[in-house]
Design an enzyme around this catalytic site. Structure first.
Site, short mmCIF file in Angstrom:
data_model
loop_
_atom_site.label_atom_id
_atom_site.label_comp_id
_atom_site.label_asym_id
_atom_site.label_seq_id
_atom_site.Cartn_x
_atom_site.Cartn_y
_atom_site.Cartn_z
N LYS A 13 1.01 -1.07 0.19
CA LYS A 13 -0.32 -0.16 -0.14
C LYS A 13 1.15 1.35 0.24
CE LYS A 13 -3.58 -1.45 2.50
NZ LYS A 13 -4.85 -1.49 1.48
N ARG A 54 -10.83 -11.01 1.09
CA ARG A 54 -11.50 -11.64 0.60
C ARG A 54 -11.31 -13.25 0.89
NH1 ARG A 54 -11.76 -8.44 -4.32
NH2 ARG A 54 -11.67 -6.96 -3.00
#
Length: 499
Positions: A282, A356
């Protein structure tokens, strides 16, 4: 935690350190304020005529020595325009009143704001949300400071809510009891989420779940370690944890308050205790906020504590898959293909779409409980923040009635959701040339394709997904966890328990 109670009675007869009464705009006194005004020979109206209190929403004025009443002081709080007075206005006024008293040496008070009539809102809802708003107003997380912010010398400890009449007092007491349990669960959720990632590890979350059994011995808590998860084939979850030295955990909490053969409600919470993005690192800006990527896990632990405290007569299972997502020589890489517990294979195109991956194995694991329904909550996608901002949580569901039930619970609790589509057309974006699916679906509709990914693992039961990326914490000067969606799901579970 504050203590809350309820009673009925005339304002001039209340023995208290302080009475809280309202004033509408244009200096119109509320009914309780009018009663005090008459008893005191026009003492309050004389003050409002001088312009000291106009009634603007959230304004406060503390008055000493009001004659012919039992209370030591009276706090006037502005209610805004009478025609526009609603539940959010009540909560804003209540919050302003509590903040005004908390730092002024008032250890207890009596609030007449809860007897104000709000069209279409039941007293139980007013009491529950008022209590939650008060606790939220005085919540602090400063235990890690070497010199904590100065605390009030004599902080507010007890609030008594006045009800319009003695009828329904038992229901009002029950609403306050529920509010105190919910507030405690929200505080636990906030405290866990606000911890720094060097302290809040998967092991610490497991310890907090186990600790619940000390005060709630009827709870059953099991923590699956890496070896157990390997045996079960949870290779998607374990792949995310590969880059970290922190051991992954799967925490399972069971509250069996209903009949033994009744299918449970299963709650699943994403527990990435720090999300660096992995190899798909990130940007550095605001990366500290990725400690909140376990807010869904914290919410499930908080919810199980509430269910246990209230001894709800339903079966509820909490499942928390928890890992740390870090870059290293062992870390998951873009291009890797992994096999989930369901047997479906996943091509990893971005290691920052890791939530997920841990959720899909947890949702597959949920099947063994033969659930009535499953609800997962996850800080899943920045795309949901772009779509909805930070007001509602995103809601997806494969069952229309479940979605509607959650929407209603959101409206009642003030912890609102907005439903987004879970259409089959989005599945095409997850196509992979090399595996059963890719873990991302491209830039367009990121929150929707993330939900579409999870939908591939939830076909055997009723399911709802809450994307809380925009609602689990706030940024800026007041940066910190919100405790959402605990209020929403507490309302949902309490309603379910009532049948």
């Amino acid at each position: 935690m504050l203590e809350f109670s309820v009673k009925s009675g005339a304002p001039e007869k209340q023995r208290s350190s302080c009475l809280i009464v309202g004033v509408y705009e244009a200096r119109k006194l509320s009914e309780a304020a009018e009663t005090i005004d008459k008893s005191s020979g026009g003492y309050l109206s004389a003050i409002t005529r001088r312009g000291d209190m106009e009634g603007e929403l959230g304004d406060t004025l503390l008055i000493h020595g009001v004659p012919n009443i039992q209370a030591e002081r009276v706090l006037l709080v502005g209610l805004g325009k009478e025609r526009e007075f609603d539940l959010p206005a009540l909560l804003k006024a209540t919050t302003a009143a509590v903040k005004a008293l908390h730092y002024r040496g008032t250890t207890e008070c009596v609030s007449h704001l809860t007897e104000l009539d709000i069209r279409g809102v039941e007293l139980e809802q007013i009491l529950r949300q008022s209590a939650l708003a008060i606790d939220a107003a005085i919540y602090r997380f400063d235990q890690l400071k070497s010199s904590p912010d100065p605390a009030p010398r004599r902080p507010l400890r007890k609030v008594t809510f006045i009800t319009p009449s003695r009828r329904g007092l038992l229901e009002a007491e029950n609403a306050v009891r529920e509010a105190m349990a919910i507030s405690s669960g929200i505080a636990l959720t906030k405290n866990l989420a606000n911890l720094p990632p060097n302290l809040c590890t998967p092991s610490l979350l497991a310890d907090h779940a186990r600790k619940l059994t000390e005060t709630h011995p009827h709870l059953a808590v099991e923590v699956l370690d890496q070896s157990r998860m390997e045996t079960l084939g949870m290779h998607a979850l374990l792949a995310v944890a590969k880059g970290s030295t922190e051991a992954p955990k799967l925490i399972v909490m069971e509250h069996l308050g209903g009949e033994a053969d009744t299918p449970p409600i299963v709650l699943v919470g994403k527990g990435v205790t720090f999300d660096s993005g992995g190899i798909s690192l990130k940007p550095g800006l605001d990366m500290d906020q990725m400690k909140y990527d376990m807010a869904g896990a914290a919410a499930v632990i908080g919810l199980i504590s509430i269910v246990a405290e209230l001894k709800l007569p339903i079966n509820v299972v909490g499942i928390v898959p928890t890992v740390e997502n870090m870059p290293s020589g062992n870390a998951l890489k873009p291009g890797d293909i992994i096999k989930s517990m369901s047997g479906q294979t996943i091509e990893v195109l971005n290691t920052d779409a890791e939530g997920r991956l841990i959720l899909c194995d947890a949702l597959t694991y949920a099947k063994r409980f033969k659930p009535e329904l499953v609800i997962d909550m996850a800080t899943l996608t920045g795309a949901c923040v772009i779509a909805l901002g930070r007001v509602p949580s995103g809601l997806f569901s494969n069952t229309r009635s479940l979605a509607q039930e959650l929407i209603r619970a959101g409206e009642t609790s003030g912890d609102r959701v907005w439903e987004l589509p879970l259409w089959d057309e989005y599945q095409a974006q997850l196509k992979s040339n090399f595996a059963d699916m890719a873990n991302i679906g491209g830039r367009e509709g990121g929150a929707l394709t993330a939900a579409a990914f999870l939908a591939r693992f939830t076909k055997d039961y009723k399911w709802a997904h809450l994307d809380i990326a925009g609602t689990a914490w706030v940024t800026g000067d007041n940066k910190g966890a919100t405790g959402r969606p605990v209020a929403l799901l507490s309302e949902f579970l309490i309603k379910r328990a009532r049948g």
